[in-house]
Design a protein around this motif. Structure first.
Motif, PDB file in Angstrom:
ATOM      1  N   CYS A   1       0.708  -1.019  -0.057  1.00  0.00           N
ATOM      2  CA  CYS A   1       0.144  -0.048  -0.053  1.00  0.00           C
ATOM      3  C   CYS A   1       0.945   1.012  -0.109  1.00  0.00           C
ATOM      4  CB  CYS A   1      -0.997  -0.255   1.061  1.00  0.00           C
ATOM      5  SG  CYS A   1      -0.154   0.273   2.845  1.00  0.00           S
TER       6      CYS A   1
ATOM      7  N   ARG B   1      -3.071  -1.086   6.058  1.00  0.00           N
ATOM      8  CA  ARG B   1      -3.756  -2.210   5.352  1.00  0.00           C
ATOM      9  C   ARG B   1      -2.588  -3.193   5.071  1.00  0.00           C
ATOM     10  NH1 ARG B   1      -6.883   1.659   1.360  1.00  0.00           N
ATOM     11  NH2 ARG B   1      -4.908   3.024   1.914  1.00  0.00           N
TER      12      ARG B   1
ATOM     13  N   THR C   1      -3.031  -3.323  -2.074  1.00  0.00           N
ATOM     14  CA  THR C   1      -4.089  -3.321  -1.084  1.00  0.00           C
ATOM     15  C   THR C   1      -4.706  -1.949  -0.780  1.00  0.00           C
ATOM     16  OG1 THR C   1      -2.522  -2.782   0.788  1.00  0.00           O
ATOM     17  CG2 THR C   1      -3.004  -5.000   0.320  1.00  0.00           C
ATOM     18  N   CYS C   2      -4.204  -1.155  -1.731  1.00  0.00           N
ATOM     19  CA  CYS C   2      -4.876   0.192  -1.673  1.00  0.00           C
ATOM     20  C   CYS C   2      -5.084   0.832  -3.187  1.00  0.00           C
ATOM     21  CB  CYS C   2      -4.263   1.299  -0.779  1.00  0.00           C
ATOM     22  SG  CYS C   2      -2.714   2.038  -1.225  1.00  0.00           S
ATOM     23  N   SER C   3      -6.098   1.491  -3.493  1.00  0.00           N
ATOM     24  CA  SER C   3      -6.208   2.049  -4.760  1.00  0.00           C
ATOM     25  C   SER C   3      -5.277   3.068  -5.211  1.00  0.00           C
ATOM     26  CB  SER C   3      -7.605   2.706  -4.943  1.00  0.00           C
ATOM     27  OG  SER C   3      -7.804   3.565  -4.135  1.00  0.00           O
TER      28      SER C   3
ATOM     29  N   THR D   1      -7.964  -4.289  -3.197  1.00  0.00           N
ATOM     30  CA  THR D   1      -7.942  -2.952  -2.265  1.00  0.00           C
ATOM     31  C   THR D   1      -9.039  -3.290  -1.096  1.00  0.00           C
ATOM     32  OG1 THR D   1      -9.404  -2.096  -3.746  1.00  0.00           O
ATOM     33  CG2 THR D   1      -7.418  -1.803  -4.238  1.00  0.00           C
TER      34      THR D   1
ATOM     35  N   GLU E   1     -10.743  -0.486   1.988  1.00  0.00           N
ATOM     36  CA  GLU E   1     -10.913   0.913   2.833  1.00  0.00           C
ATOM     37  C   GLU E   1      -9.834   1.125   3.799  1.00  0.00           C
ATOM     38  OE1 GLU E   1     -13.036   3.196   1.374  1.00  0.00           O
ATOM     39  OE2 GLU E   1     -13.436   1.665  -0.194  1.00  0.00           O
ATOM     40  N   ASP E   2      -9.446   2.224   3.583  1.00  0.00           N
ATOM     41  CA  ASP E   2      -8.285   2.936   4.802  1.00  0.00           C
ATOM     42  C   ASP E   2      -9.026   3.118   6.141  1.00  0.00           C
ATOM     43  OD1 ASP E   2      -6.132   3.392   5.735  1.00  0.00           O
ATOM     44  OD2 ASP E   2      -5.731   5.071   4.486  1.00  0.00           O
TER      45      ASP E   2
END
Length: 210
Positions: free
Chosen positions: A55, A61, A152-154, A173, A175-176
């Motif tokens: 991420c 995450r 794991t994150c956009s 992904t 959500e944070d």
């Protein structure tokens, strides 16, 4: 879910026993399937399974994903599975991530202090601890080739069009939970995100046929 030879800490076993795979939507299972396929291919060929969970800041995450993926691999007796984490930049593992994992049964020891502390994260008495600290995904601590890069994150997915050495690149992904920092819901939301990640990582490894 059936247990295997490795005995995890009882608090973690309790969390695992409460995971509900039926909470994962069919659409989400499609997102997870490429990781299942990668692990299955490696396991079937007797090869090492290397997974780098990435991420942006390697602070929340990606650490949760690394810890739960490694725990799931051990739980399902998937040999030669090595889970790593990294970011597009290095910061520090966020303290609430540590608190959340401790609450869910992990034993965590700080082995180096400073702006970017290093943690030994244990899920079983006899298994090697996961070493947790913030680093970039291409850090020397991480594998250089023949690994799956899991975004794991956009923002990391968009910011990393190419990851050198990655055999496959799979966006999964989440959500944070950072959105709830310094709010009354912070602890609840971190725990919720950790459980979602645990559920999905355990589902992935449960699909592997040995």
């Amino acid at each position: 879910m059936t247990s295997t030879k490795t005995i995890l800490f009882p608090e973690i076993e309790k969390v695992i026993n409460d995971l509900q795979f039926e909470s994962i939507s069919d659409e989400r299972k499609i997102v997870l399937q490429p990781l299942v396929d990668f692990i299955q291919r490696k396991a079937s060929n007797g090869q090492e399974i290397r997974i780098n969970l990435i991420c942006t800041h390697n602070s929340r995450r990606s650490h949760l994903s690394q810890v739960w993926a490694q725990t799931a691999a051990t739980y399902y007796n998937i040999k030669n599975a090595f889970c790593y984490s990294g970011g597009t930049e290095a910061t520090a593992m966020f303290p609430m991530v540590v608190k959340t994992l401790v609450k869910q049964g992990f034993q965590i020891k700080t082995i180096a202090e400073g702006n970017n502390p290093v943690y030994a994260i244990k899920y079983s008495e006899n298994e090697h601890p996961i070493i947790g600290f913030s680093k970039t995904f291409e850090d020397d601590f991480n594998p250089k080739n023949e690994f799956a890069a899991i975004l794991t994150c956009s923002s990391a997915d968009q910011g990393c069009p190419f990851i050198a050495g990655a055999e496959v690149r799979i966006p999964i992904t989440f959500e944070d939970p950072k959105a709830f920092d310094d709010s009354p819901q912070q602890a609840e939301k971190y725990e919720e995100r950790s459980l979602q990640i645990a559920t999905e990582m355990f589902y992935v490894f449960s699909q592997i046929k040995l």
